[in-house]
Design an enzyme around this catalytic site. Structure first.
Site, PDB file in Angstrom:
ATOM      1  CG  HIS A 277      40.374  81.212  44.813  1.00  0.00           C
ATOM      2  ND1 HIS A 277      40.746  81.345  46.123  1.00  0.00           N
ATOM      3  CD2 HIS A 277      41.271  81.943  44.095  1.00  0.00           C
ATOM      4  CE1 HIS A 277      41.794  82.130  46.205  1.00  0.00           C
ATOM      5  NE2 HIS A 277      42.139  82.495  44.978  1.00  0.00           N
TER       6      HIS A 277
ATOM      7  CB  SER B 175      22.776  54.198  38.747  1.00  0.00           C
ATOM      8  OG  SER B 175      21.638  54.090  39.573  1.00  0.00           O
TER       9      SER B 175
ATOM     10  CE  LYS C  88      24.456  59.164  38.259  1.00  0.00           C
ATOM     11  NZ  LYS C  88      24.159  59.227  39.680  1.00  0.00           N
TER      12      LYS C  88
ATOM     13  CG  ASN D  28      27.440  56.702  38.358  1.00  0.00           C
ATOM     14  OD1 ASN D  28      26.964  57.768  37.972  1.00  0.00           O
ATOM     15  ND2 ASN D  28      26.745  55.782  38.980  1.00  0.00           N
TER      16      ASN D  28
ATOM     17  CD  GLU E 157      32.316  58.401  42.107  1.00  0.00           C
ATOM     18  OE1 GLU E 157      31.569  58.862  42.964  1.00  0.00           O
ATOM     19  OE2 GLU E 157      31.924  57.618  41.216  1.00  0.00           O
TER      20      GLU E 157
END
Ligand code: ARG
Length: 458
Positions: free
Chosen positions: A156, A277, A283, A285, A290
Site C-alpha cells: 500500500h 531543468s 534539478k 531529473n 519517466e
C-alpha cells in the site's frame, strides 16, 4: 507507372487514392523478409517444374541484386507501386525481364504479407528476448554486488517489513523471466508458414509448401488457407507480450523515479543518465525512467489498435489488415529502445545503503516480528497481533520506536516478552529469520542468486 493489377482497369488511379492506400512508406521495412520469402518461393516453383530452372535462377540473382541496392540505399521505393511487395516485384521485372513476371505464380500478396510479418516478428522477438536476458543479468549483478543492503519493503506504499534490496531486485528478474517465456511461447505460434495459401483458397498448381517451410526455417505449414491469410493472432500475441513486458519495465522505472526523489533518497542515477531543468538550476531529473514509464502508453495503445482492427473483419483478407504494421513496428522500436537504455542505465545507479537501512528500521517495520515472537512463545497469532497493535499505538502516543521501549514497558502488555525481544526487533535480524522458501533472508536470496547465475550461464 503501370500497376501490376492494371489489366482490369480503364482509368488511372486517383492520386488521392494512391496516397491513401499506399503502405510502402512504412512496410518497406519488410524488404529483407519479402526477398527471403520470394527466393524460397522461386526455388520451390522451379523444383516443382512450375517455372523453368533458368528463370528461377534469374529471379534469385535479380532479387539478390535488389537486396544489395536496398541495403546500400540505392533503391527508390515508389508510392505508386503501393507496397513493398509490388515495388520489389516491379523492380525485378525491370531488371531481368519476362522471367520476373513468373515470380508471383501460385502466390498472392495476402499470403506474402502474412509471411513477411511472421518472418520479421520471429527475428525481432528473438532479439527482444535476448535484450530481456541482458537486463536480467544486469539486475543479478547489482543484486550480487549489493547483497546485504537492507531496505523497507512496502505494501500500500506504506513501509511494511524490512527486506533485502537484492530480494527486491530479484522480483524483477522473476517478472522478466515470465516475460521471456511468454515471448518464447508466442514464437511457437509465429513459427508457421502461411505462404502457399495464395489469395485465400490455395492453388491449382502443384506447389510444395513443406519445402518452402524448410527453406525458411519454419517448423510447420499452416493448415487452412482461409485462416492463413486472415490471421493476425501472432501479431496480437506479440503486442500482448510486449504490453506485459513494458508494464514491468514501467513499474521498475516508477520505483527508480520514486527512489531518486529527495523524499526517498535511496538512489542516485549518474549524470550521464539524467537530465537538467531549463529553469531550475538545482534539478537532476530521472527523465529516462519517466519516458520508459510514459512509452508504456503507446505499446498498450498498439495492442488495443490491432485488436480493434481485427474484431469486425469477416474472413478472409481485408485491406484493414494493412493497418497492422505501424502498431507492430512502433512496438518493436519502443520496447527495444526501452530495454536497451534501461540495461545501460542500471549500472549507473548508486544505492544509498545508509538511508535505505535506516528507513528499513523505521515505521514499526518489525511489528510482525514482535507478533511472531509472541507466537513462538505459545500465543495464538490473532492475540499476538492484537497485543502488538496495542504496543504500536502506545508507541505512537508516546512518540517512541518499538526498539526504544523499556523492557518493563513491553512486559506491561505481555509477560511473554523478555530481553531477547530486542534482537527480534532489529531489521537485520528480522530479515535473517525470514528463511521460508522465497523469503527475504540472506541465505534464501543467496540460493536464488545462485540459481539464476547457473540458469543465465547456459
Ligand atoms: N499492403 C498490403 C497489406 O499490408 C498487402 C496485401 C495487399 N493485398 C491486397 N489484396 N490488396 O496488407
Amino acid at each position: 507507372m503501370k500497376k501490376p493489377w492494371a489489366g482490369r482497369f480503364k482509368q488511372k488511379t486517383s492520386g488521392l487514392v494512391e496516397s491513401f492506400t499506399e503502405s510502402v512508406s512504412f512496410d518497406s521495412r519488410l524488404w529483407k523478409h519479402d526477398i527471403a520469402g520470394s527466393i524460397a518461393h522461386a526455388k520451390m516453383l522451379s523444383k516443382q517444374k512450375i517455372i523453368p530452372k533458368k528463370d528461377a535462377s534469374a529471379i534469385v540473382k535479380g532479387l539478390e541484386k535488389i537486396a544489395k541496392e536496398i541495403a546500400t540505399g540505392r533503391f527508390r521505393f515508389k508510392k505508386e507501386l503501393e507496397d513493398v511487395h509490388m515495388n520489389i516485384e516491379s523492380a525485378l521485372t525491370n531488371k531481368i525481364g519476362a522471367a520476373g513476371k513468373k515470380l508471383h505464380t501460385a502466390r498472392s500478396r495476402n499470403d506474402q504479407v502474412a509471411l513477411d510479418l511472421r518472418l520479421y516478428l520471429r527475428e525481432e522477438t528473438g532479439g527482444i528476448t535476448s535484450l530481456i536476458l541482458e537486463i536480467q543479468k544486469s539486475l543479478l549483478k547489482i543484486a550480487e554486488k549489493n547483497a546485504d543492503i537492507l531496505m523497507p519493503g512496502y505494501t500500500h506504499m506504506q513501509r511494511a517489513q524490512p527486506v533485502l534490496l537484492s530480494h527486491h531486485l530479484l522480483a524483477y528478474i522473476e517478472m522478466l523471466q515470465r516475460d521471456r517465456s511468454r515471448f518464447e511461447d508466442c514464437m511457437k505460434r509465429m513459427d508457421v508458414l502461411p505462404l502457399g495459401s495464395c489469395a485465400l483458397a490455395g492453388t491449382t498448381l502443384p506447389i510444395d509448401r513443406a519445402s518452402v517451410a524448410k527453406e525458411l526455417g519454419f517448423s510447420s505449414v499452416s493448415k487452412n488457407s482461409i485462416d492463413s491469410v486472415s490471421d493476425r493472432d501472432f501479431a496480437i500475441e506479440f503486442l500482448s507480450c510486449s504490453s506485459v513486458c513494458i508494464m514491468h519495465l514501467s513499474r521498475l522505472a516508477e520505483e527508480l523515479v520514486l527512489w531518486s526523489s529527495e523524499e526517498f533518497g535511496f538512489i542516485e542515477i549518474s549524470d550521464t543518465f539524467t537530465t537538467g531543468s531549463s529553469i531550475m538550476p538545482q534539478k537532476k531529473n530521472p527523465d529516462v525512467a519517466e519516458l520508459i514509464r510514459g512509452k508504456t502508453g503507446r505499446v498498450f495503445g498498439s495492442l488495443i489498435a490491432l485488436l480493434t482492427i481485427m474484431k469486425g473483419l469477416p474472413l478472409s483478407y481485408n485491406r484493414d489488415m494493412q493497418e497492422d504494421k505501424q502498431p507492430v513496428f512502433d512496438t518493436v522500436d519502443t520496447i527495444k529502445s526501452c530495454l536497451e537504455i534501461l540495461n545501460k542505465m542500471l549500472p549507473e545507479i548508486k544505492f544509498n545503503a545508509l538511508r535505505m537501512r535506516t528507513t528499513a528500521g523505521e515505521g514499526f517495520s518489525t511489528a510482525t516480528d514482535l507478533a511472531e515472537y509472541l507466537v513462538k512463545k505459545g500465543m495464538p497469532f490473532r492475540e499476538a497481533h492484537e497485543i502488538t497493535g496495542r504496543i504500536v499505538l502506545y508507541c505512537i502516543n508516546s512518540n517512541k520506536d518499538l526498539i526504544s521501549l523499556e523492557l518493563k514497558e513491553l512486559r506491561a502488555f505481555s509477560l511473554n516478552i523478555s530481553r531477547d525481544i530486542y534482537t527480534a526487533l532489529e531489521p537485520a535480524e528480522s530479515v535473517k529469520k525470514r528463511t521460508s522458501y522465497g523469503g527475504t533472508s540472506p541465505s534464501e536470496v543467496k540460493r536464488q542468486i545462485k540459481q539464476y547465475r547457473q540458469m543465465f550461464r547456459k
